[in-house]
Design a protein around this motif. Structure first.
Motif, short mmCIF file in Angstrom:
data_model
loop_
_atom_site.label_atom_id
_atom_site.label_comp_id
_atom_site.label_asym_id
_atom_site.label_seq_id
_atom_site.Cartn_x
_atom_site.Cartn_y
_atom_site.Cartn_z
N PRO A 19 0.80 -1.23 0.00
CA PRO A 19 0.00 0.00 0.00
C PRO A 19 0.83 1.28 0.00
N ALA A 20 2.11 1.18 0.33
CA ALA A 20 2.97 2.37 0.31
C ALA A 20 3.52 2.64 -1.09
N TRP A 21 3.20 1.76 -2.03
CA TRP A 21 3.69 1.93 -3.40
C TRP A 21 2.53 2.34 -4.30
N VAL A 22 2.79 3.25 -5.22
CA VAL A 22 1.79 3.70 -6.20
C VAL A 22 2.37 3.48 -7.59
N VAL A 23 1.70 2.64 -8.36
CA VAL A 23 2.13 2.32 -9.72
C VAL A 23 1.25 3.08 -10.70
N ILE A 24 1.86 3.71 -11.70
CA ILE A 24 1.11 4.56 -12.63
C ILE A 24 1.45 4.19 -14.07
N ASP A 25 0.41 3.91 -14.83
CA ASP A 25 0.50 3.53 -16.24
C ASP A 25 0.52 4.80 -17.08
N CYS A 26 1.60 4.98 -17.85
CA CYS A 26 1.78 6.21 -18.63
C CYS A 26 1.73 5.95 -20.14
N ARG A 27 1.10 4.89 -20.56
CA ARG A 27 1.08 4.59 -21.99
C ARG A 27 0.38 5.69 -22.79
N HIS A 28 0.92 5.93 -23.98
CA HIS A 28 0.40 7.03 -24.82
C HIS A 28 0.85 6.78 -26.25
N ASP A 29 0.16 7.42 -27.18
CA ASP A 29 0.54 7.41 -28.59
C ASP A 29 0.37 8.83 -29.10
N ILE A 45 -0.88 -3.32 -14.97
CA ILE A 45 -0.32 -3.90 -13.75
C ILE A 45 -1.34 -3.73 -12.63
N PRO A 46 -1.66 -4.78 -11.90
CA PRO A 46 -2.71 -4.68 -10.88
C PRO A 46 -2.48 -3.51 -9.92
N GLY A 47 -3.53 -2.74 -9.71
CA GLY A 47 -3.46 -1.59 -8.80
C GLY A 47 -2.99 -0.32 -9.44
N ALA A 48 -2.54 -0.38 -10.71
CA ALA A 48 -2.00 0.82 -11.35
C ALA A 48 -3.08 1.85 -11.63
N ARG A 49 -2.73 3.11 -11.49
CA ARG A 49 -3.56 4.22 -11.92
C ARG A 49 -3.16 4.57 -13.35
N PHE A 50 -3.98 5.34 -14.05
CA PHE A 50 -3.64 5.76 -15.41
C PHE A 50 -3.34 7.25 -15.44
N PRO A 137 1.30 -10.70 -13.72
CA PRO A 137 -0.13 -10.55 -14.02
C PRO A 137 -0.52 -9.17 -14.52
N LEU A 138 -1.65 -9.14 -15.21
CA LEU A 138 -2.35 -7.91 -15.56
C LEU A 138 -3.74 -7.95 -14.95
N SER A 139 -4.36 -6.80 -14.86
CA SER A 139 -5.71 -6.68 -14.33
C SER A 139 -6.47 -5.64 -15.14
N LYS A 140 -7.79 -5.82 -15.20
CA LYS A 140 -8.65 -4.80 -15.80
C LYS A 140 -9.40 -4.01 -14.73
N ASP A 141 -9.16 -4.31 -13.46
CA ASP A 141 -9.82 -3.60 -12.37
C ASP A 141 -9.28 -2.19 -12.25
N VAL A 142 -10.17 -1.25 -11.99
CA VAL A 142 -9.78 0.15 -11.79
C VAL A 142 -9.89 0.46 -10.31
N VAL A 143 -8.79 0.87 -9.71
CA VAL A 143 -8.79 1.14 -8.27
C VAL A 143 -9.36 2.54 -8.00
N THR A 144 -9.90 2.70 -6.80
CA THR A 144 -10.33 4.01 -6.31
C THR A 144 -9.45 4.35 -5.12
N PRO A 145 -8.37 5.10 -5.36
CA PRO A 145 -7.40 5.31 -4.28
C PRO A 145 -7.96 6.18 -3.15
#
Length: 284
Positions: A19-29, A45-50, A137-145
């Motif tokens: 829980p002390a780690w925050v992963v953020i997906d920065c993919r873009h085109d 990545i599970p738990g990642a924000r976009f 693993p990957l996930s399609k779940d969207v977290v609500t931080p």
């Protein structure tokens, strides 16, 4: 000790559920702005924000003088800190940024966190392809931080504006390093650069030259050798690209190499070439 430049997929796999780690997906085109969010929805990545380069990592409003500031100008620091809080970033959070482009966009988030004084931020070396290659693993779940409490601190990075870059042409004390692909630097690619060319006197360091063939960063020694051939000193360097995003890849590579202190020109080529009164060079 926090991770402050790169993290391996194996190390992230041990911590991404912390829980002390925050992963953020920065993919873009750059040619399809919706592609990053679509890729995130398809699996992350599970738990990642976009993070959207266009809306979270930029503020496209004109400057206080009403002038165009480039394709991806920086937001106000207070607005960016508010975005970080929305993502659940705390003052003690370890933040990890990733993309699937060798760090092309993740490095922008890395630099921006340092811009507001948050040191514990790193880029996933090799990005999502390396994560998947290890069967992670990957996930399609969207977290609500839960809202974070991060506060801005003294910046860990330097910036220059267009007037600084223009003044440097008249009294050159800094080397300008351009992270765009060589054809864009030469003025031969009109897809992303309707006005082709580069700032006079600039040197080309394509951001992909920081990577090995497997998409991970070269060693610190290799990067130090590469950049030392371009620089007078890190502090006497201005780093830019098309819109201030991929230039951060060169800044990350320089940080890995122990060459700290170069300044980002956030407006970059897209701001520079918007004024026909500014000089343009073409070719090598």
């Amino acid at each position: 000790m926090p991770y402050t430049t790169l993290i391996s997929a194996n190390d992230l796999a041990r911590h991404y559920q912390d829980p002390a780690w925050v992963v953020i997906d920065c993919r873009h085109d750059l040619t399809n702005p919706a592609a990053g969010a679509e890729a995130y929805a398809g699996g992350h990545i599970p738990g990642a924000r976009f993070a959207s380069l266009d809306t979270d990592l930029s503020d496209k409003s004109p400057g206080s003088n009403g002038k165009f500031r480039g394709r991806h100008p920086l937001p106000q620091p207070t607005a960016f800190v508010e975005t970080l809080r929305r993502w659940g970033v705390n003052h003690s959070s370890q933040v990890i940024a990733y993309d699937e482009h060798g760090g092309m966009f993740a490095a922008r988030l890395w630099w921006m966190l340092r811009w507001v004084g948050h040191q514990a931020v790193a880029v996933l070396d090799g990005g999502l392809p390396t994560w998947l290659a290890r069967g992670l693993p990957l996930s399609k779940d969207v977290v609500t931080p839960v809202r974070g409490n991060v506060e801005p601190h003294s910046s860990l990075v330097a910036t220059v504006n267009v007037d600084d870059v223009l003044a440097n042409l008249n009294t050159p004390t800094r080397i300008v390093i351009d992270a765009r692909a060589p054809d864009r630097f030469r003025g031969e690619n009109e897809t992303l650069d309707p006005v082709g060319g580069h700032i006079p006197g600039a040197k080309n360091r394509f951001f992909k030259d920081n990577l090995t063939t497997d998409g991970r960063f070269k060693s610190a020694d290799e990067l130090r050798s590469d950049f030392s051939a371009l620089l007078i000193s890190p502090e006497a360097s201005i780093v830019q690209c098309g819109s201030g995003a991929t230039a951060c890849h060169n800044l990350l590579a320089m940080e890995i190499a122990g060459l700290s202190g170069a300044a980002l020109y956030p407006g970059s080529w897209s701001e520079w070439c918007a004024d026909p009164g500014r000089p343009v060079a073409r070719g090598e």
